[in-house]
Structures are given as C-alpha cells and as structure tokens.
Design a protein around this motif. Structure first.
Motif, PDB file in Angstrom:
ATOM      1  N   ILE A   1       0.821  -1.207   0.000  1.00  0.00           N
ATOM      2  CA  ILE A   1       0.000   0.000   0.000  1.00  0.00           C
ATOM      3  C   ILE A   1       0.860   1.264   0.000  1.00  0.00           C
ATOM      4  CG2 ILE A   1      -1.946  -1.127   1.141  1.00  0.00           C
ATOM      5  CD1 ILE A   1      -1.122   0.425   3.701  1.00  0.00           C
ATOM      6  N   TYR A   2       2.102   1.163   0.463  1.00  0.00           N
ATOM      7  CA  TYR A   2       2.972   2.338   0.491  1.00  0.00           C
ATOM      8  C   TYR A   2       3.696   2.568  -0.834  1.00  0.00           C
ATOM      9  CZ  TYR A   2       2.303   1.608   5.513  1.00  0.00           C
ATOM     10  OH  TYR A   2       1.757   1.421   6.754  1.00  0.00           O
ATOM     11  N   LYS A   3       3.725   1.551  -1.687  1.00  0.00           N
ATOM     12  CA  LYS A   3       4.579   1.622  -2.868  1.00  0.00           C
ATOM     13  C   LYS A   3       4.091   2.624  -3.902  1.00  0.00           C
ATOM     14  CE  LYS A   3       7.489  -1.366  -1.301  1.00  0.00           C
ATOM     15  NZ  LYS A   3       8.877  -0.990  -0.954  1.00  0.00           N
ATOM     16  N   ASP A   4       2.774   2.709  -4.131  1.00  0.00           N
ATOM     17  CA  ASP A   4       2.258   3.682  -5.099  1.00  0.00           C
ATOM     18  C   ASP A   4       2.698   5.099  -4.732  1.00  0.00           C
ATOM     19  OD1 ASP A   4       0.944   1.918  -6.805  1.00  0.00           O
ATOM     20  OD2 ASP A   4      -0.853   1.884  -5.570  1.00  0.00           O
ATOM     21  N   ARG A   5       2.590   5.425  -3.440  1.00  0.00           N
ATOM     22  CA  ARG A   5       2.989   6.759  -2.979  1.00  0.00           C
ATOM     23  C   ARG A   5       4.477   6.996  -3.193  1.00  0.00           C
ATOM     24  NH1 ARG A   5       5.508   7.683   1.528  1.00  0.00           N
ATOM     25  NH2 ARG A   5       4.774   5.765   2.495  1.00  0.00           N
ATOM     26  N   ILE A   6       5.287   6.001  -2.853  1.00  0.00           N
ATOM     27  CA  ILE A   6       6.736   6.127  -3.000  1.00  0.00           C
ATOM     28  C   ILE A   6       7.113   6.322  -4.471  1.00  0.00           C
ATOM     29  CG2 ILE A   6       8.895   4.818  -2.821  1.00  0.00           C
ATOM     30  CD1 ILE A   6       7.681   3.591  -0.214  1.00  0.00           C
ATOM     31  N   ILE A   7       6.482   5.545  -5.334  1.00  0.00           N
ATOM     32  CA  ILE A   7       6.755   5.659  -6.774  1.00  0.00           C
ATOM     33  C   ILE A   7       6.325   7.033  -7.289  1.00  0.00           C
ATOM     34  CG2 ILE A   7       6.160   4.738  -9.050  1.00  0.00           C
ATOM     35  CD1 ILE A   7       5.662   2.020  -7.522  1.00  0.00           C
ATOM     36  N   GLY A   8       5.156   7.473  -6.875  1.00  0.00           N
ATOM     37  CA  GLY A   8       4.672   8.783  -7.303  1.00  0.00           C
ATOM     38  C   GLY A   8       5.566   9.910  -6.819  1.00  0.00           C
ATOM     39  N   ASP A   9       6.078   9.797  -5.596  1.00  0.00           N
ATOM     40  CA  ASP A   9       6.969  10.813  -5.046  1.00  0.00           C
ATOM     41  C   ASP A   9       8.272  10.882  -5.846  1.00  0.00           C
ATOM     42  OD1 ASP A   9       7.657  12.858  -3.327  1.00  0.00           O
ATOM     43  OD2 ASP A   9       8.191  11.550  -1.653  1.00  0.00           O
ATOM     44  N   PHE A  10       8.734   9.727  -6.282  1.00  0.00           N
ATOM     45  CA  PHE A  10       9.929   9.691  -7.138  1.00  0.00           C
ATOM     46  C   PHE A  10       9.639  10.353  -8.486  1.00  0.00           C
ATOM     47  CE2 PHE A  10      12.060   7.499 -10.674  1.00  0.00           C
ATOM     48  CZ  PHE A  10      13.377   7.816 -10.401  1.00  0.00           C
ATOM     49  N   ALA A  11       8.490  10.010  -9.078  1.00  0.00           N
ATOM     50  CA  ALA A  11       8.154  10.519 -10.408  1.00  0.00           C
ATOM     51  C   ALA A  11       7.949  12.029 -10.404  1.00  0.00           C
ATOM     52  CB  ALA A  11       6.897   9.818 -10.926  1.00  0.00           C
ATOM     53  N   VAL A  12       7.284  12.538  -9.360  1.00  0.00           N
ATOM     54  CA  VAL A  12       6.940  13.959  -9.327  1.00  0.00           C
ATOM     55  C   VAL A  12       8.052  14.807  -8.715  1.00  0.00           C
ATOM     56  CG1 VAL A  12       5.330  15.657  -8.373  1.00  0.00           C
ATOM     57  CG2 VAL A  12       4.478  13.465  -9.252  1.00  0.00           C
TER      58      VAL A  12
END
Length: 408
Positions: free
Chosen positions: A382-393
């Motif tokens: 559940i934390y991975k989407d946020r982590i990936i998005g934080d990297f992308a943005v």
C-alpha cells in the motif's frame, strides 16, 4: 518441452537453458510432491537436501570457485521456476541467497574464500532478524555481550524462515555499543532452539517460526559488521518475493489448464459441450496465464536493475552502486505493485474456470492464493504507489531499508 515452446519465453541469457537444465529434474521432483506436502503439512527437508547436493545454493558463486557463476537475472529466472514447483522452498532459501549475495559481491579475502567453500559444499543460511511483541523499530532486544575473548548471544526471533533447514543462521542483534551487529550462528550450536510454530494460512512449509538463542557462545570470526553490506539488498530481497509470486502464478496457470483439459463434467448452461471447448472458460484460463507471463517478464526486467548495482559494486564504484541501488529500489517497487495484483487476481480467479469440486482440500488449489496473499503481505504494497509517485513527481528516493516495531 523448452520454456520457449511452452510459451513462457526465453531465459535472460543465451546460456540460461544450459544452466537451468542442471536443476529442472530436481524442480520436477519437488513439484511432484507439492500437493501432498501441502495437505499433510510436511516440511520440505528432502527437497531442500536435493538442492544442496546439486549446489543450487552456490548458483551465484563464480565458476572458478566451484559455483555456477549465474547472473542475477539468471538467478531470478531459476527462482521463478523453483517457485512454480513449490513456493515454500524458494522462500525457505530467501535469506540464504541474500547472504550468498554478500559473499559473492565482497572483496577477495580469506573470509570470502572460506564461505565460497561452505556454499559449494551445500551449506545454507537461514535468518533470525525479526522480533515481535514490544520490539522497537531501531533496536533489537536480542543482545550480544562480551564473555572474555568471545561473546554470548541471547534473544528470541520470529519469522526465522529457512533456519530449521539451514546449517547457519544470520542473526541481527544489538552489540555492547548499542549498535546493530550481525552474527553467524551454527543452527546446531548449544543454546540454539528452532521451532516450527508458524501458524499463518499461507507458505506453511517454510518453517517461518521462532528461534531462541540462550547464552550461545560466539567467536569473533562469527561477527559481521552491519556497515559495508550491499546497497541493493532491499531490492534484492523484495525481488525474491516477486519471483516467488511469478512462479506461483505460473503454477496456477499450468494446473488450471490441466484441470480444464481433463474435466468431463460441465454445466448445462455453459457455452460448450466440455470445459475445454467453452470459450468463457478458456477466456479465464487465458487471462490467468497471461498474468503469469507478464509477472515473470516484469521480474526479469527488474532483475536487470539489481544486476547493474551489483556490477558497480564489483567495480569498486561506491557512488555508482549507491545510485544504481536507488534506481533498483524504484524499479522493484514498480514491479511489486503490478506483480502482486496480477498474481492475487489470477490465483483467486482459478476457481471461476472450474466448480465447487475445485475447492476440495485434497486438490489444494487454494494454496496458490493463500501463498500469494501471504507473500504480498510482506513489505506492505500500500505504500509503494505513494513512493513511486513521489519519485516521479519530486525525484524523491525510495526510503532506506525499513524496519517494523514500536516507535518508542
């Protein structure tokens, strides 16, 4: 039939088929008893012994040191195949391959040479890292204290996957300076007790239970400094889980196709005379197989990122390893989000192509979902989407190796 002819695609290298051919007879033997072990809750001692004799645990050890010199993509391709035979066996070896990676990637030394010999001889390593109850996030209740010229280890660990089958246990503890320290303990040393008390509903053959260390004598040579470990360790360990999930998906697809092909009973309101001729049933089979195929492909792509970090480490490029490991963390996180979803959905959908008889305990088709659900609960996705998005943005790196426990 080769993997290519079976529609699972080519291996990651031109030499992979030759490497895999060494172990596939053992994988088939392991697969043949998987249902019986699941139903009887029989631990895979004999199966792991076969792999030890075949030097499977030394697959990453260089050829000149007696191993097979496999690349990381080759290792993860093998783990997918092993997991298709029995995912419990792969998880039981997860800590071993993580420890072996530390050895393979270390600078040449007598310590490395000694461990090369042990790995080639068939020794395996389990883990004793996690503590439960009142355990804190940043410290270990398990402690290492000096006793003259040696040390004494005391503590209790849980989720000690693979240790019951292994010759050695990689233990994390708090040293006298209150800093974390690694300790390599013989599993048969006086004061070591290992219990098969794992009561989860999945991965029941991993012996992921409790290990107790009571005043265990530790020699200085058994200590492992926490600093200097591979920087891509977080990505490596998570990718073992993803390779295991991909193998579960493949096994579910294969068993489902066999069950549909041989099924003679069918519904009067079906879309064909037999299940094997019913386009709606075939659609379910096809979707599950496609999910398994995609999962394996994603895992091997992520393995390339981990391989790049390894190559920078071997080259002595500390900054390069750090950068490559950070990207590997992101790539593996991206893989985790999709692979876990694909396999969980696929293993649940298996029953849509069959009937109520497929839920019988003796068939054990439920093991695929139970095992996939258990593995997907590690390192919460559940934390991975946020982590990936934080990297992308924002260009934010993946968090460093996490721990679980009470905050204070």
């Amino acid at each position: 039939m080769t993997q290519i002819d079976a529609g699972w695609g080519a291996g990651p290298t031109a030499s992979y088929e030759t490497l895999a051919a060494t172990f596939r007879p053992i994988f088939r033997q392991i697969a043949a008893g998987a249902v019986e072990r699941e139903v009887a809750r029989r631990l895979p001692y004999e199966e792991l012994a076969l792999l030890k004799v075949a030097r499977f645990g030394a697959v990453r050890v260089p050829r000149e040191q007696g191993g097979f010199g496999a690349s990381l993509p080759e290792l993860f391709a093998l783990l997918i195949e092993l997991s298709a035979a029995d995912s419990n066996v792969t998880q039981a070896l997860r800590a071993h391959f993580g420890f072996a990676e530390e050895i393979v990637s270390a600078q040449p030394s007598p310590w490395q040479a000694n461990w090369f010999e042990r790995l080639v001889a068939g020794d395996t390593v389990g883990n004793a890292w996690t503590e439960v109850g009142d355990a804190k996030q940043l410290t270990f209740a398990t402690r290492l204290v000096r006793d003259g010229e040696r040390w004494r280890l005391n503590g209790t660990k849980y989720y000690t996957t693979g240790s019951l089958f292994a010759e050695w246990i990689d233990v994390t503890a708090t040293g006298e300076d209150d800093k974390p320290v690694g300790v390599l303990v013989r599993s048969d040393a006086p004061g070591v007790e290992i219990f098969d008390d794992w009561d989860g509903f999945g991965q029941i053959g991993t012996a992921s239970g409790t290990s107790v260390f009571s005043n265990v004598a530790i020699e200085p040579a058994q200590l492992v400094a926490d600093e200097g470990r591979v920087k891509y360790g977080q990505a490596f360990f998570q990718l073992v889980h993803l390779a295991t999930l991909a193998g579960i998906g493949r096994a579910a697809a294969i068993e489902l196709a066999e069950a549909v092909a041989t099924r003679t009973r069918h519904y009067s309101n079906g879309a064909g005379a037999r299940s094997s001729e019913d386009p709606q049933v075939l659609q379910v089979v096809g979707r599950i197989r496609a999910s398994a195929y995609a999962s394996g492909t994603i895992v091997l792509k992520a393995a390339e990122a981990v391989q790049r970090a390894f190559e920078r480490r071997i080259a002595g490029d500390v900054e390069g390893e750090t950068t490559a490991a950070a990207i590997a963390d992101i790539e593996v996180a991206q893989a985790q989000v999709i692979v876990s979803s694909l396999v969980l959905d696929a293993t649940s959908s298996v029953f849509d192509a069959l009937g109520a008889s497929a839920t019988r305990k003796g068939v054990a088709l439920d093991r695929f979902w139970r095992n996939a659900r258990t593995l997907s609960s590690h390192n919460p996705r559940i934390y991975k989407d946020r982590i990936i998005g934080d990297f992308a943005v924002n260009g934010a790196p993946h968090p460093a190796q996490w721990r679980i426990g009470k905050v204070a």
